[in-house]
Scaffold this motif. Structure first.
Motif, PDB file in Angstrom:
ATOM      1  N   ASP A  40       5.035  98.735  62.349  1.00 50.33           N
ATOM      2  CA  ASP A  40       5.263  98.120  61.042  1.00 50.33           C
ATOM      3  C   ASP A  40       5.517  96.620  61.227  1.00 50.33           C
ATOM      4  O   ASP A  40       4.686  95.932  61.775  1.00 50.33           O
ATOM      5  N   PHE A  41       6.691  96.116  60.788  1.00 45.75           N
ATOM      6  CA  PHE A  41       6.896  94.674  60.998  1.00 45.75           C
ATOM      7  C   PHE A  41       7.806  94.380  62.191  1.00 45.75           C
ATOM      8  O   PHE A  41       8.496  93.370  62.240  1.00 45.75           O
ATOM      9  N   TRP A  42       7.754  95.266  63.182  1.00 37.67           N
ATOM     10  CA  TRP A  42       8.451  95.064  64.455  1.00 37.67           C
ATOM     11  C   TRP A  42       7.434  95.111  65.592  1.00 37.67           C
ATOM     12  O   TRP A  42       6.307  95.569  65.419  1.00 37.67           O
ATOM     13  N   ARG A  43       7.862  94.658  66.771  1.00 39.54           N
ATOM     14  CA  ARG A  43       7.055  94.791  67.978  1.00 39.54           C
ATOM     15  C   ARG A  43       7.952  95.277  69.107  1.00 39.54           C
ATOM     16  O   ARG A  43       9.097  94.832  69.231  1.00 39.54           O
ATOM     17  N   VAL A  44       7.427  96.195  69.921  1.00 39.04           N
ATOM     18  CA  VAL A  44       8.217  96.757  71.013  1.00 39.04           C
ATOM     19  C   VAL A  44       8.409  95.687  72.084  1.00 39.04           C
ATOM     20  O   VAL A  44       7.455  95.223  72.693  1.00 39.04           O
ATOM     21  N   GLU A  45       9.664  95.302  72.288  1.00 42.66           N
ATOM     22  CA  GLU A  45       9.974  94.295  73.303  1.00 42.66           C
ATOM     23  C   GLU A  45      10.406  94.942  74.624  1.00 42.66           C
ATOM     24  O   GLU A  45      10.114  94.424  75.702  1.00 42.66           O
ATOM     25  N   ALA A  46      11.096  96.072  74.519  1.00 43.45           N
ATOM     26  CA  ALA A  46      11.555  96.768  75.729  1.00 43.45           C
ATOM     27  C   ALA A  46      11.623  98.254  75.438  1.00 43.45           C
ATOM     28  O   ALA A  46      11.942  98.666  74.322  1.00 43.45           O
ATOM     29  N   ILE A  47      11.303  99.034  76.442  1.00 45.10           N
ATOM     30  CA  ILE A  47      11.410 100.487  76.297  1.00 45.10           C
ATOM     31  C   ILE A  47      11.766 101.085  77.650  1.00 45.10           C
ATOM     32  O   ILE A  47      11.175 100.751  78.668  1.00 45.10           O
ATOM     33  N   GLU A  48      12.794 101.932  77.634  1.00 40.36           N
ATOM     34  CA  GLU A  48      13.183 102.700  78.807  1.00 40.36           C
ATOM     35  C   GLU A  48      13.040 104.162  78.405  1.00 40.36           C
ATOM     36  O   GLU A  48      13.888 104.684  77.670  1.00 40.36           O
ATOM     37  N   PRO A  49      11.964 104.817  78.819  1.00 41.46           N
ATOM     38  CA  PRO A  49      11.672 106.177  78.336  1.00 41.46           C
ATOM     39  C   PRO A  49      12.886 107.089  78.448  1.00 41.46           C
ATOM     40  O   PRO A  49      13.525 107.184  79.498  1.00 41.46           O
ATOM     41  N   SER A  57      15.695 106.689  76.823  1.00 37.35           N
ATOM     42  CA  SER A  57      17.017 106.125  76.539  1.00 37.35           C
ATOM     43  C   SER A  57      17.023 104.901  75.638  1.00 37.35           C
ATOM     44  O   SER A  57      17.926 104.769  74.804  1.00 37.35           O
ATOM     45  N   LEU A  58      16.071 103.956  75.744  1.00 35.23           N
ATOM     46  CA  LEU A  58      16.190 102.689  75.016  1.00 35.23           C
ATOM     47  C   LEU A  58      14.879 102.283  74.372  1.00 35.23           C
ATOM     48  O   LEU A  58      13.817 102.321  75.007  1.00 35.23           O
ATOM     49  N   LEU A  59      14.964 101.859  73.106  1.00 35.02           N
ATOM     50  CA  LEU A  59      13.854 101.221  72.409  1.00 35.02           C
ATOM     51  C   LEU A  59      14.396  99.958  71.767  1.00 35.02           C
ATOM     52  O   LEU A  59      15.341  99.996  70.980  1.00 35.02           O
ATOM     53  N   ARG A  60      13.803  98.812  72.114  1.00 35.47           N
ATOM     54  CA  ARG A  60      14.201  97.543  71.505  1.00 35.47           C
ATOM     55  C   ARG A  60      13.001  96.957  70.770  1.00 35.47           C
ATOM     56  O   ARG A  60      11.927  96.784  71.341  1.00 35.47           O
ATOM     57  N   LEU A  61      13.198  96.658  69.501  1.00 39.15           N
ATOM     58  CA  LEU A  61      12.146  96.119  68.646  1.00 39.15           C
ATOM     59  C   LEU A  61      12.487  94.683  68.260  1.00 39.15           C
ATOM     60  O   LEU A  61      13.625  94.380  67.898  1.00 39.15           O
ATOM     61  N   ARG A  62      11.496  93.809  68.339  1.00 41.91           N
ATOM     62  CA  ARG A  62      11.646  92.414  67.919  1.00 41.91           C
ATOM     63  C   ARG A  62      10.976  92.224  66.563  1.00 41.91           C
ATOM     64  O   ARG A  62       9.849  92.650  66.355  1.00 41.91           O
ATOM     65  N   ALA A  63      11.654  91.583  65.634  1.00 43.00           N
ATOM     66  CA  ALA A  63      11.153  91.449  64.268  1.00 43.00           C
ATOM     67  C   ALA A  63       9.962  90.514  64.201  1.00 43.00           C
ATOM     68  O   ALA A  63       9.964  89.437  64.812  1.00 43.00           O
ATOM     69  N   GLU A  64       8.940  90.936  63.443  1.00 39.96           N
ATOM     70  CA  GLU A  64       7.824  90.054  63.129  1.00 39.96           C
ATOM     71  C   GLU A  64       7.710  89.818  61.623  1.00 39.96           C
ATOM     72  O   GLU A  64       6.760  89.206  61.167  1.00 39.96           O
ATOM     73  N   MET A  65       8.685  90.316  60.857  1.00 39.19           N
ATOM     74  CA  MET A  65       8.737  89.903  59.460  1.00 39.19           C
ATOM     75  C   MET A  65       9.173  88.436  59.430  1.00 39.19           C
ATOM     76  O   MET A  65       9.773  87.926  60.381  1.00 39.19           O
ATOM     77  N   LEU A  66       8.828  87.755  58.362  1.00 37.36           N
ATOM     78  CA  LEU A  66       9.132  86.330  58.262  1.00 37.36           C
ATOM     79  C   LEU A  66      10.571  86.157  57.788  1.00 37.36           C
ATOM     80  O   LEU A  66      10.900  86.438  56.633  1.00 37.36           O
ATOM     81  N   VAL A  67      11.447  85.738  58.689  1.00 36.22           N
ATOM     82  CA  VAL A  67      12.863  85.551  58.377  1.00 36.22           C
ATOM     83  C   VAL A  67      13.316  84.212  58.953  1.00 36.22           C
ATOM     84  O   VAL A  67      12.729  83.712  59.922  1.00 36.22           O
ATOM     85  N   LYS A  95      15.827  84.802  64.278  1.00 37.84           N
ATOM     86  CA  LYS A  95      15.259  85.793  65.183  1.00 37.84           C
ATOM     87  C   LYS A  95      16.043  87.093  65.019  1.00 37.84           C
ATOM     88  O   LYS A  95      17.274  87.070  64.936  1.00 37.84           O
ATOM     89  N   ALA A  96      15.322  88.215  64.999  1.00 40.19           N
ATOM     90  CA  ALA A  96      15.993  89.494  64.752  1.00 40.19           C
ATOM     91  C   ALA A  96      15.473  90.568  65.693  1.00 40.19           C
ATOM     92  O   ALA A  96      14.288  90.575  66.052  1.00 40.19           O
ATOM     93  N   TRP A  97      16.361  91.460  66.077  1.00 38.43           N
ATOM     94  CA  TRP A  97      16.023  92.596  66.924  1.00 38.43           C
ATOM     95  C   TRP A  97      16.689  93.852  66.378  1.00 38.43           C
ATOM     96  O   TRP A  97      17.722  93.781  65.702  1.00 38.43           O
ATOM     97  N   LEU A  98      16.129  95.001  66.697  1.00 35.14           N
ATOM     98  CA  LEU A  98      16.731  96.298  66.389  1.00 35.14           C
ATOM     99  C   LEU A  98      16.674  97.126  67.665  1.00 35.14           C
ATOM    100  O   LEU A  98      15.594  97.337  68.227  1.00 35.14           O
ATOM    101  N   GLU A  99      17.830  97.591  68.117  1.00 38.63           N
ATOM    102  CA  GLU A  99      17.923  98.306  69.383  1.00 38.63           C
ATOM    103  C   GLU A  99      18.443  99.715  69.118  1.00 38.63           C
ATOM    104  O   GLU A  99      19.464  99.902  68.454  1.00 38.63           O
ATOM    105  N   LEU A 100      17.726 100.725  69.630  1.00 37.52           N
ATOM    106  CA  LEU A 100      18.087 102.131  69.459  1.00 37.52           C
ATOM    107  C   LEU A 100      18.247 102.763  70.841  1.00 37.52           C
ATOM    108  O   LEU A 100      17.358 102.638  71.686  1.00 37.52           O
ATOM    109  N   ARG A 101      19.363 103.482  71.040  1.00 38.30           N
ATOM    110  CA  ARG A 101      19.637 104.092  72.344  1.00 38.30           C
ATOM    111  C   ARG A 101      19.996 105.564  72.189  1.00 38.30           C
ATOM    112  O   ARG A 101      20.643 105.961  71.218  1.00 38.30           O
ATOM    113  N   ALA A 102      19.587 106.355  73.189  1.00 38.65           N
ATOM    114  CA  ALA A 102      20.000 107.751  73.308  1.00 38.65           C
ATOM    115  C   ALA A 102      20.652 107.923  74.678  1.00 38.65           C
ATOM    116  O   ALA A 102      20.091 107.500  75.688  1.00 38.65           O
ATOM    117  N   SER A 103      21.827 108.551  74.717  1.00 35.50           N
ATOM    118  CA  SER A 103      22.501 108.765  75.998  1.00 35.50           C
ATOM    119  C   SER A 103      23.186 110.126  75.967  1.00 35.50           C
ATOM    120  O   SER A 103      23.528 110.643  74.897  1.00 35.50           O
TER     121      SER A 103
END
Length: 518
Positions: free
Chosen positions: A426-435, A437-447, A450-458
């Motif tokens: 969508d309007f994010w881009r995958v910046e980092a991924i650790e299969p 456990s971690l997904l980090r998305l960098r925003a590509e919407m116009l703001v 700079k914005a990021w969204l980080e999701l973790r499972a542990s």
């Protein structure tokens, strides 16, 4: 056959010819992580070439299935030291980069990169350069982007290295910007008010046929130094392309009204609003359609014979592309290229110590779901599954982004269940991924920042723990006001995400348990 893998017969006919000492030729690909480059590299490998790629971010290369089979040089086409290293001992160089969507100064950037590569290739005695340019009429006033691509071709042709410039128009394949524009315009609009260029004649070409010509170009004799047109077997008006898509998609044909008042700028705004394609990409696409783009001759067939089964008809190319879209497995996409000018700096490990103002929204939830089940939900976020929160608020944010020329939410994702570094979501881009456990998305919407969204499972006891963090680096007063404006909605959006993601993971775990016991 589909548009993902070149048919075996095609690759067999275009296999690499080893040198006298039996060493396979080396191909260098510039633009290997882009739409065509990402498809060309595995076909070069299958055809017996040793492949080297030049990439700004080696992680992007490593994320591809073929990433471990190529040699990577870090850098870009304007970096002379990196290019000098990349062109060493190269038999054929594929130049598949251009500055679509780069904003002001893109012509100078294209010129600098082409000159740098041309000079380095000549100094290293590269055997051949292959460049994919744009199909264009000789006697027309060209758009800035098309004019720049013609100039790049001339720079490479004048390099002293035998060069073959293949000039293609509209490329039809799953994930191509041209195909996505046709697809969404046709599907969204039952009646199409369109610019007058819908009456222009165009000669589209299937992505599989472009790859056929690119592979064949590596074997063209050293005495060839010229630009040649390539195109498919059909010459159509743009309106006919839209209705040809409608037939293959099982839709009624659309009535189309050509309106003389829609300038390229207005038309690009219209495309941006109706399709997932942002304005910076839509503008050069629309500009390229202002003139009729028809192959002027088939001289290329004397150097690279067409496939034995013939070139792919337009409607067949559409059907093949739709097949890949329907199963949600698109090999490469126009989305793969960062064309929006968004910051690419990675998120600091601890944004509180980043040396600037930072706002965060942190959510944590414990769940009985396994870490594996939680990760599957995280990795499948976005696209048709949505964002596990208030869909209306997300839709409003997406439309707001569209109205200012951004990508919006309809860009979706390339694969339903798998993400790689560099993928668009969508309007994010995958910046980092650790299969797992971690997904980090960098925003590509116009703001304004700079914005990021980080999701973790542990793991957490017999279940797991979900950690969610939104990070925003504001730019000036506008950035701080923006954060304050959206802050009231975070309780609905981000709290809802955490609750629904964990609930979805628990439901998936329960379903698996029932299936296992049955």
């Amino acid at each position: 056959m589909d548009d993902l893998t070149a048919p075996t017969g095609r690759e067999a006919a275009l296999r690499a010819q080893p040198s006298e000492n039996g060493v396979a030729p080396r191909a260098l690909v510039l633009g290997a992580t882009g739409y065509l480059g990402g498809r060309l590299v595995p076909r070069l490998l299958n055809a017996g070439y040793r492949v080297r790629v030049l990439a700004r971010d080696p992680r992007r290369v490593a994320a591809f299935d073929w990433g471990g089979r190529v040699e990577v040089v870090e850098g870009d086409a304007a970096d002379r030291s990196a290019v000098d290293q990349a062109v060493e001992d190269v038999d054929v160089l594929y130049y598949l980069v251009h500055s679509m969507g780069a904003g002001k100064g893109f012509e100078e950037a294209d010129r600098t990169a082409a000159t740098t590569v041309a000079e380095a290739a000549a100094a290293a005695s590269v055997g051949r350069i292959v460049y994919l340019g744009g199909l264009h009429p000789d006697d027309a006033q060209l758009s800035p982007h098309l004019r720049s691509r013609v100039e790049v071709g001339r720079i490479l042709l004048d390099s002293g290295v035998p060069t073959l410039v293949l000039q293609a128009g509209v490329v039809i394949g799953s994930g191509s910007a041209s195909f996505e524009m046709v697809r969404h315009l046709t599907e969204v609009l039952p009646y199409m008010p369109a610019p007058k260029w819908v009456r222009n004649r165009i000669q589209p070409i299937a992505v599989r046929d472009v790859l056929h010509y690119l592979l064949g170009a590596a074997r063209v004799g050293a005495d060839v130094n010229q630009a040649l047109d390539i195109g498919g077997p059909d010459v159509l008006r743009y309106g006919q392309m839209m209705n040809g898509y409608a037939v293959e998609a099982g839709l009624p044909q659309r009535p189309i009204a050509a309106l003389p008042v829609l300038t390229p700028r207005l038309a690009s705004h219209w495309v941006n609003l109706v399709t997932p394609i942002p304005r910076v990409v839509a503008m050069p696409l629309v500009e390229s359609l202002q003139n009729e783009c028809v192959v002027k001759g088939r001289a290329v067939d004397g150097l690279i014979p067409p496939p034995e089964e013939g070139l792919t008809p337009y409607r067949t190319a559409v059907a093949l592309a739709l097949r890949r879209v329907e199963v949600g497995e698109i090999e490469t996409s126009w989305q793969d290229a960062d064309v929006l000018g968004v910051p690419s700096d990675p998120l600091p490990n601890d944004p509180e110590w980043a040396g600037q103002a930072v706002f965060t929204d942190v959510r944590t939830a414990e769940t009985t779901a396994s870490q594996a089940a939680l990760w599957r939900v995280i990795q499948g976020i976005g696209g048709e599954r949505g964002w596990y929160s208030n869909p209306l608020l997300w839709a409003i944010r997406g439309w707001a982004d569209k109205l200012v020329g951004g990508v919006g939410l309809r860009r979706g994702r390339r694969h339903r269940d798998r993400l790689l570094i560099g993928d668009a979501v969508d309007f994010w881009r995958v910046e980092a991924i650790e299969p797992g456990s971690l997904l980090r998305l960098r925003a590509e919407m116009l703001v304004p920042g700079k914005a990021w969204l980080e999701l973790r499972a542990s793991p957490d006891g017999e279940g797991s723990r979900y950690d969610q963090r939104a990070v925003f680096f504001p730019r000036g007063l506008a950035g701080r006001l923006y954060w304050l404006a959206v802050l009231p909605f975070h309780g609905f959006i981000f709290a809802g995400m955490a609750n629904r993601i964990t609930a979805t993971a628990e439901a998936a775990d329960a379903e698996e348990a029932v299936a296992a016991s049955g």
